[in-house]
Design a protein around this motif. Structure first.
Motif, PDB file in Angstrom:
ATOM      1  N   ARG A 151       2.507  -4.160   9.528  1.00 36.31           N
ATOM      2  CA  ARG A 151       3.414  -4.839  10.454  1.00 36.31           C
ATOM      3  C   ARG A 151       2.737  -4.988  11.800  1.00 36.31           C
ATOM      4  N   ASP A 152       2.858  -6.180  12.382  1.00 37.46           N
ATOM      5  CA  ASP A 152       2.284  -6.452  13.702  1.00 37.46           C
ATOM      6  C   ASP A 152       0.813  -6.049  13.747  1.00 37.46           C
ATOM      7  N   GLN A 153       0.105  -6.319  12.639  1.00 36.32           N
ATOM      8  CA  GLN A 153      -1.321  -6.034  12.508  1.00 36.32           C
ATOM      9  C   GLN A 153      -1.635  -4.551  12.685  1.00 36.32           C
ATOM     10  N   ARG A 154      -0.714  -3.720  12.227  1.00 37.28           N
ATOM     11  CA  ARG A 154      -0.914  -2.272  12.281  1.00 37.28           C
ATOM     12  C   ARG A 154      -0.433  -1.638  10.986  1.00 37.28           C
ATOM     13  N   LEU A 155      -1.030  -0.498  10.638  1.00 41.82           N
ATOM     14  CA  LEU A 155      -0.583   0.284   9.488  1.00 41.82           C
ATOM     15  C   LEU A 155       0.610   1.152   9.869  1.00 41.82           C
ATOM     16  N   GLU A 156       1.546   1.266   8.926  1.00 44.62           N
ATOM     17  CA  GLU A 156       2.660   2.177   9.085  1.00 44.62           C
ATOM     18  C   GLU A 156       2.894   2.905   7.764  1.00 44.62           C
ATOM     19  N   ALA A 157       3.382   4.124   7.866  1.00 42.14           N
ATOM     20  CA  ALA A 157       3.849   4.889   6.706  1.00 42.14           C
ATOM     21  C   ALA A 157       2.788   5.015   5.613  1.00 42.14           C
ATOM     22  N   VAL A 158       1.634   5.530   5.980  1.00 43.60           N
ATOM     23  CA  VAL A 158       0.549   5.713   5.009  1.00 43.60           C
ATOM     24  C   VAL A 158       0.886   6.873   4.072  1.00 43.60           C
ATOM     25  N   ARG A 159       0.670   6.641   2.790  1.00 44.16           N
ATOM     26  CA  ARG A 159       0.833   7.684   1.787  1.00 44.16           C
ATOM     27  C   ARG A 159      -0.354   7.626   0.821  1.00 44.16           C
ATOM     28  N   VAL A 160      -0.714   8.784   0.260  1.00 41.92           N
ATOM     29  CA  VAL A 160      -1.801   8.868  -0.713  1.00 41.92           C
ATOM     30  C   VAL A 160      -1.228   9.422  -2.006  1.00 41.92           C
ATOM     31  N   LEU A 161      -1.384   8.648  -3.098  1.00 43.28           N
ATOM     32  CA  LEU A 161      -0.842   9.031  -4.401  1.00 43.28           C
ATOM     33  C   LEU A 161      -1.985   9.173  -5.408  1.00 43.28           C
ATOM     34  N   PRO A 162      -2.034  10.255  -6.167  1.00 43.68           N
ATOM     35  CA  PRO A 162      -3.057  10.386  -7.217  1.00 43.68           C
ATOM     36  C   PRO A 162      -2.819   9.341  -8.316  1.00 43.68           C
ATOM     37  N   ILE A 188      -3.728   9.397 -11.315  1.00 43.86           N
ATOM     38  CA  ILE A 188      -3.477  10.010 -12.614  1.00 43.86           C
ATOM     39  C   ILE A 188      -1.985  10.265 -12.853  1.00 43.86           C
ATOM     40  N   ASP A 189      -1.193  10.275 -11.782  1.00 44.59           N
ATOM     41  CA  ASP A 189       0.234  10.564 -11.903  1.00 44.59           C
ATOM     42  C   ASP A 189       1.062   9.359 -12.340  1.00 44.59           C
ATOM     43  N   TYR A 190       0.445   8.184 -12.428  1.00 48.65           N
ATOM     44  CA  TYR A 190       1.193   6.970 -12.720  1.00 48.65           C
ATOM     45  C   TYR A 190       0.472   6.158 -13.791  1.00 48.65           C
ATOM     46  N   ALA A 191       1.245   5.573 -14.689  1.00 49.54           N
ATOM     47  CA  ALA A 191       0.651   4.806 -15.787  1.00 49.54           C
ATOM     48  C   ALA A 191       0.125   3.460 -15.323  1.00 49.54           C
ATOM     49  N   ARG A 192       0.763   2.878 -14.304  1.00 46.14           N
ATOM     50  CA  ARG A 192       0.398   1.547 -13.837  1.00 46.14           C
ATOM     51  C   ARG A 192       0.508   1.494 -12.323  1.00 46.14           C
ATOM     52  N   PRO A 193      -0.191   0.575 -11.664  1.00 43.14           N
ATOM     53  CA  PRO A 193      -0.059   0.464 -10.203  1.00 43.14           C
ATOM     54  C   PRO A 193       1.347   0.078  -9.771  1.00 43.14           C
ATOM     55  N   GLU A 194       2.060  -0.712 -10.583  1.00 45.51           N
ATOM     56  CA  GLU A 194       3.427  -1.078 -10.235  1.00 45.51           C
ATOM     57  C   GLU A 194       4.310   0.161 -10.090  1.00 45.51           C
ATOM     58  N   GLU A 195       4.109   1.149 -10.962  1.00 48.89           N
ATOM     59  CA  GLU A 195       4.894   2.381 -10.874  1.00 48.89           C
ATOM     60  C   GLU A 195       4.576   3.145  -9.595  1.00 48.89           C
ATOM     61  N   ALA A 196       3.304   3.183  -9.226  1.00 48.61           N
ATOM     62  CA  ALA A 196       2.905   3.878  -7.995  1.00 48.61           C
ATOM     63  C   ALA A 196       3.502   3.181  -6.774  1.00 48.61           C
ATOM     64  N   ILE A 197       3.535   1.854  -6.782  1.00 47.83           N
ATOM     65  CA  ILE A 197       4.089   1.106  -5.651  1.00 47.83           C
ATOM     66  C   ILE A 197       5.596   1.347  -5.542  1.00 47.83           C
ATOM     67  N   ARG A 198       6.299   1.344  -6.668  1.00 46.42           N
ATOM     68  CA  ARG A 198       7.729   1.634  -6.634  1.00 46.42           C
ATOM     69  C   ARG A 198       7.984   3.047  -6.086  1.00 46.42           C
ATOM     70  N   ALA A 199       7.177   4.007  -6.493  1.00 48.12           N
ATOM     71  CA  ALA A 199       7.331   5.375  -5.986  1.00 48.12           C
ATOM     72  C   ALA A 199       7.054   5.425  -4.486  1.00 48.12           C
ATOM     73  N   TYR A 200       6.028   4.701  -4.039  1.00 48.22           N
ATOM     74  CA  TYR A 200       5.704   4.660  -2.608  1.00 48.22           C
ATOM     75  C   TYR A 200       6.863   4.068  -1.811  1.00 48.22           C
ATOM     76  N   LEU A 201       7.365   2.915  -2.258  1.00 48.51           N
ATOM     77  CA  LEU A 201       8.449   2.255  -1.530  1.00 48.51           C
ATOM     78  C   LEU A 201       9.691   3.131  -1.469  1.00 48.51           C
ATOM     79  N   ALA A 202       9.993   3.814  -2.559  1.00 43.14           N
ATOM     80  CA  ALA A 202      11.144   4.724  -2.555  1.00 43.14           C
ATOM     81  C   ALA A 202      10.946   5.845  -1.545  1.00 43.14           C
TER      82      ALA A 202
END
Length: 323
Positions: free
Chosen positions: A20-31, A33-47
């Motif tokens: 947002r506004d050319q800046r990073l916000e709400a950085v998270r790091v997810l392993p 190996i914990d997710y079968a697909r990137p879509e699942e990791a993104i849904r977990a991140y957004l939640a």
């Protein structure tokens, strides 16, 4: 733009953030190996950050591996994705997918004061290419080009898979053992996290020693504690990184400078500064003087790949070049 998401996905971890506004916000790091697909990791991140999938308007993912076509398979983890299926799943009109080291290269345009350590002094030529190289889960290499409109273009490549160069009789002997075990010996066989352990074990085999260390972290810790054999292995690691970096400088004409990136080298920054990296970088026979004025920096920024993904997304939205 309602919500833009950027991701930097490597072999071990997926880093996500809002842009947002050319800046990073709400950085998270997810392993990964914990997710079968990137879509699942993104849904977990957004939640986790309190956003719904329906709020997404734009997504840029920086991914380890060559990017082309609809299907993408990640080089160093079990994930794969189809652009069409990904967009359908998350309700997007498009997905910007770029090579992870293209994003890393673009991240160099966002560095702040205190996020660089001088390794070799020099004067960058402003209109020339810059090399970005760094060991992590694999060995990443990219080229950063300045454009006349003030934007940047990142040239992706798979330079970590070039042949491991040989510069000394000992390196030839180490290479022979590696070749016997694995056939083709590429650079990241040694210049990566797992590669450091492979180099230690291969050195022990060459010298008739019984390996005592079992992880890359143990090799690094022993070297930094002054254990002579581990220190010699880490020294060889740095020397080989210098050889590969120098080869890439000659190939790309990167007189704009060299950025050493990734999560591995900053862990032993002082050792790296004193190591044979700079010597082997320049050890190119008749072309050694070519390196006299080329600066080399060690990058200590926390999330340069995410920053670069944001730059790529911003330039795509603005219609300028990102790579």
């Amino acid at each position: 733009m309602r919500t833009a998401l950027v991701g930097d996905i490597g072999g071990t971890n997926a880093r996500f953030a809002l842009w947002r506004d050319q800046r990073l916000e709400a950085v998270r790091v997810l392993p990964t190996i914990d997710y079968a697909r990137p879509e699942e990791a993104i849904r977990a991140y957004l939640a986790d950050v309190g956003h719904g999938v329906q709020e997404l308007q734009a997504v840029c993912l920086a991914c380890a591996g060559p990017v082309s076509g609809d299907i993408f398979s990640f080089t160093n983890n079990h994930w794969s994705l189809s652009r069409r299926a990904f967009c359908a799943d998350l309700g997007l009109s498009d997905l910007l997918l770029i090579n992870d080291f293209s994003a890393m290269a673009l991240g160099m345009t966002r560095l702040r004061k205190g996020e660089l350590i001088d390794i070799c002094e020099g004067q960058p030529e402003p209109d020339r290419a810059r090399l970005v190289i760094g060991p992590g889960t694999g060995l990443g290499v990219a080229t950063l080009l300045p454009l006349k409109n003030g934007a940047w273009h990142a040239l992706p490549g798979e330079g970590g898979h070039v042949c491991l160069p040989i510069g000394t009789p000992r390196e030839a002997a180490l290479w022979a053992i590696l070749h016997r075990k694995r056939g083709h010996v590429n650079a990241e066989a040694i210049l990566s996290g797992g590669g450091l352990l492979e180099l230690y074990r291969t050195s022990c085999e060459l010298d008739g020693r019984e390996p005592q260390l079992t992880t890359p972290a143990e090799v690094t810790a022993a070297a930094l504690a002054g254990e002579p054999y581990a220190a010699a292995v880490l020294e060889q690691f740095c020397t080989w990184l210098g050889r590969i970096a120098g080869d890439n400088v000659l190939t790309t004409g990167a007189r704009g400078g060299v950025y050493v990136v990734g999560g591995i080298v900053p862990r032993f920054a002082e050792f790296f500064i004193r190591s044979g990296f700079s010597r082997s970088l320049r050890d190119k026979g008749d072309m050694s003087r070519y390196f006299d004025d080329i600066p080399v920096w060690l990058v200590t920024a926390q999330y340069p790949g995410l920053e670069g993904a944001g730059v790529a997304l911003q330039q795509a939205l603005e219609g300028t070049s990102a790579g």
